[in-house]
Design an enzyme around this catalytic site. Structure first.
Site, PDB file in Angstrom:
ATOM      1  N   HIS A   1       4.646   0.833   4.025  1.00 24.00           N
ATOM      2  CA  HIS A   1       3.895   1.025   5.267  1.00 24.00           C
ATOM      3  C   HIS A   1       3.216  -0.281   5.681  1.00 24.00           C
ATOM      4  O   HIS A   1       3.394  -1.327   5.027  1.00 24.00           O
ATOM      5  CB  HIS A   1       2.886   2.168   5.109  1.00 24.00           C
ATOM      6  CG  HIS A   1       1.949   2.023   3.946  1.00 24.00           C
ATOM      7  ND1 HIS A   1       1.084   0.960   3.804  1.00 24.00           N
ATOM      8  CD2 HIS A   1       1.748   2.806   2.853  1.00 24.00           C
ATOM      9  CE1 HIS A   1       0.376   1.102   2.703  1.00 24.00           C
ATOM     10  NE2 HIS A   1       0.768   2.208   2.085  1.00 24.00           N
TER      11      HIS A   1
ATOM     12  N   HIS B   1       1.509  -2.556   3.128  1.00 20.80           N
ATOM     13  CA  HIS B   1       2.438  -3.380   2.342  1.00 20.80           C
ATOM     14  C   HIS B   1       2.944  -4.558   3.185  1.00 20.80           C
ATOM     15  O   HIS B   1       3.041  -5.688   2.698  1.00 20.80           O
ATOM     16  CB  HIS B   1       3.623  -2.533   1.867  1.00 20.80           C
ATOM     17  CG  HIS B   1       3.238  -1.351   1.018  1.00 20.80           C
ATOM     18  ND1 HIS B   1       3.646  -0.067   1.290  1.00 20.80           N
ATOM     19  CD2 HIS B   1       2.455  -1.255  -0.093  1.00 20.80           C
ATOM     20  CE1 HIS B   1       3.158   0.762   0.369  1.00 20.80           C
ATOM     21  NE2 HIS B   1       2.428   0.065  -0.475  1.00 20.80           N
TER      22      HIS B   1
ATOM     23  N   SER C   1      -2.347   4.647   3.887  1.00 23.01           N
ATOM     24  CA  SER C   1      -1.946   4.983   2.516  1.00 23.01           C
ATOM     25  C   SER C   1      -0.745   5.919   2.572  1.00 23.01           C
ATOM     26  O   SER C   1      -0.635   6.742   3.490  1.00 23.01           O
ATOM     27  CB  SER C   1      -3.115   5.689   1.814  1.00 23.01           C
ATOM     28  OG  SER C   1      -2.652   6.426   0.709  1.00 23.01           O
TER      29      SER C   1
HETATM   30  P1  AMP Z   1       0.740   1.314  -3.500  1.00 24.24           P
HETATM   31  O1  AMP Z   1       2.149   1.413  -3.036  1.00 24.24           O
HETATM   32  O2  AMP Z   1      -0.174   2.321  -2.881  1.00 24.24           O
HETATM   33  O3  AMP Z   1       0.643   1.272  -5.008  1.00 24.24           O
HETATM   34  O4  AMP Z   1       0.200  -0.098  -3.000  1.00 24.24           O
HETATM   35  C1  AMP Z   1       0.821  -1.292  -3.370  1.00 24.24           C
HETATM   36  C2  AMP Z   1      -0.073  -2.445  -2.988  1.00 24.24           C
HETATM   37  O5  AMP Z   1      -0.302  -2.409  -1.582  1.00 24.24           O
HETATM   38  C3  AMP Z   1      -1.446  -2.357  -3.680  1.00 24.24           C
HETATM   39  O6  AMP Z   1      -1.867  -3.665  -4.059  1.00 24.24           O
HETATM   40  C4  AMP Z   1      -2.311  -1.796  -2.596  1.00 24.24           C
HETATM   41  O7  AMP Z   1      -3.676  -2.165  -2.709  1.00 24.24           O
HETATM   42  C5  AMP Z   1      -1.690  -2.406  -1.348  1.00 24.24           C
HETATM   43  N1  AMP Z   1      -2.033  -1.556  -0.203  1.00 24.24           N
HETATM   44  C6  AMP Z   1      -1.817  -0.230  -0.072  1.00 24.24           C
HETATM   45  N2  AMP Z   1      -2.344   0.228   1.083  1.00 24.24           N
HETATM   46  C7  AMP Z   1      -2.924  -0.842   1.673  1.00 24.24           C
HETATM   47  C8  AMP Z   1      -3.677  -1.032   2.873  1.00 24.24           C
HETATM   48  N3  AMP Z   1      -3.929  -0.026   3.697  1.00 24.24           N
HETATM   49  N4  AMP Z   1      -4.128  -2.272   3.162  1.00 24.24           N
HETATM   50  C9  AMP Z   1      -3.887  -3.313   2.325  1.00 24.24           C
HETATM   51  N5  AMP Z   1      -3.190  -3.196   1.176  1.00 24.24           N
HETATM   52  C10 AMP Z   1      -2.718  -1.993   0.853  1.00 24.24           C
END
Ligand code: AMP
Length: 280
Positions: free
Chosen positions: A34, A37, A185
């Site tokens: 999203h 990322h 998210s």
């Molecule tokens: P995830 O797929 O949720 O494990 O996230 C992977 C990486 O993307 C992690 O370092 C998260 O902190 C980052 N991330 C997820 N959502 C966001 C967001 N809304 N803004 C910035 N970084 C994000």
């Protein structure tokens, strides 16, 4: 873009990127890619780094009563997304490839991991660190990309990297929010419009906390009480924690020092557990 599923092929591709003289940045994700990322991918690309994105729903970081089985999986959309974002390699190993039967080694950070999400989600940081260390051993990135969306994860990984002298630069990008302020998210897809409407009170309450700090309020108790009061009006929200913490140690603080501390919150919207945070 290369799409790779095996550790052996990933090692080869990463070695080729390094041999071409490019700095390799790794963005570990759970997939369902999203805008949050994308912002991290662009951050690394703006520095000229080659970007490897891993999209892998890591079973080690989910507790037995958590949402591993139903976590959003969007493999074809992830490929299209990564292509659009000009990612160099999308790494999508299976759980069996990463953690075959008999896998028995885990990495644990024992201090910064303990409060906040670590209190109840005991597998979360151990599972994340173990998975990420394995990804780093396979890919050997110069840069590890992380988002401020997960502030405790950033603090835990920074601490582990420092404790173990991991040879990687940690590059942290800002939180990406939707136009209405909702933190982006993958789990937001679980929310109905009515849920989301209620949960928007969280963003409003964080903005209110920031206003209080601007107007000179320093007491953590007063800020937490105000946020709790705003959220108590929402029938579907149940707060798990609201804490003012030091951004490096995740220790609770009594008085806010602007720029150093942040307000971290975790809450249920009916059955969906979400987190947010705001720098104060
Ligand atoms: P995830 O797929 O949720 O494990 O996230 C992977 C990486 O993307 C992690 O370092 C998260 O902190 C980052 N991330 C997820 N959502 C966001 C967001 N809304 N803004 C910035 N970084 C994000």
């Amino acid at each position: 873009m290369q799409k790779i599923e095996t550790i052996t092929a990933m090692r080869v591709a990463a070695a080729e990127l390094r041999a071409s003289g490019r700095r390799v940045a790794l963005l570990p994700t759970l997939g369902a890619l999203h805008a949050g990322h994308a912002s991290l991918i662009r951050l690394a690309q703006a520095r000229g780094d080659a970007v490897v994105v891993s999209a892998f729903v890591n079973p080690l970081q989910f507790g037995p009563s958590e949402d591993y089985a139903k976590y959003p999986r969007t493999p074809s959309a992830d490929v299209a997304f990564a292509e659009r974002e000009k990612v160099d390699v999308l790494f999508t190993p299976t759980a069996e490839e990463m953690f075959p039967k008999g896998f028995s080694t885990q990495l644990m950070e024992d201090y910064v991991s303990k409060p906040l999400c670590g209190v109840v989600r005991t597998a979360l940081f151990r599972g994340t660190l173990t998975c990420w260390l394995k990804l780093m051993n396979i890919i050997q990135p110069a840069v590890l990309l992380m988002g401020e969306k997960d502030v405790q994860q950033v603090a835990v990984v920074r601490k582990a990297a420092q404790d173990l002298a991991l040879p990687v630069e940690i590059l942290v990008g800002p939180m990406v929010r939707d136009a209405d302020g909702f933190a982006v998210s993958a789990r937001n897809t679980y929310l109905s419009p009515a849920h989301r409407e209620e949960a928007l009170a969280v963003y409003r309450s964080l903005c209110r906390a920031k206003e209080m700090v601007y107007s000179g309020v320093k007491s953590a108790d007063r800020i937490v009480a105000e946020v709790t009061h705003i959220l108590a009006e929402k029938r579907r929200l149940r707060v798990i924690y609201i804490l003012l913490v030091n951004r490096e140690t995740m220790e609770a603080v009594r008085e806010v020092v602007p720029g150093q501390h942040l307000l971290a919150i975790s809450y249920w919207v009916d059955e969906v557990r979400l987190t947010d945070n705001f720098s104060l």
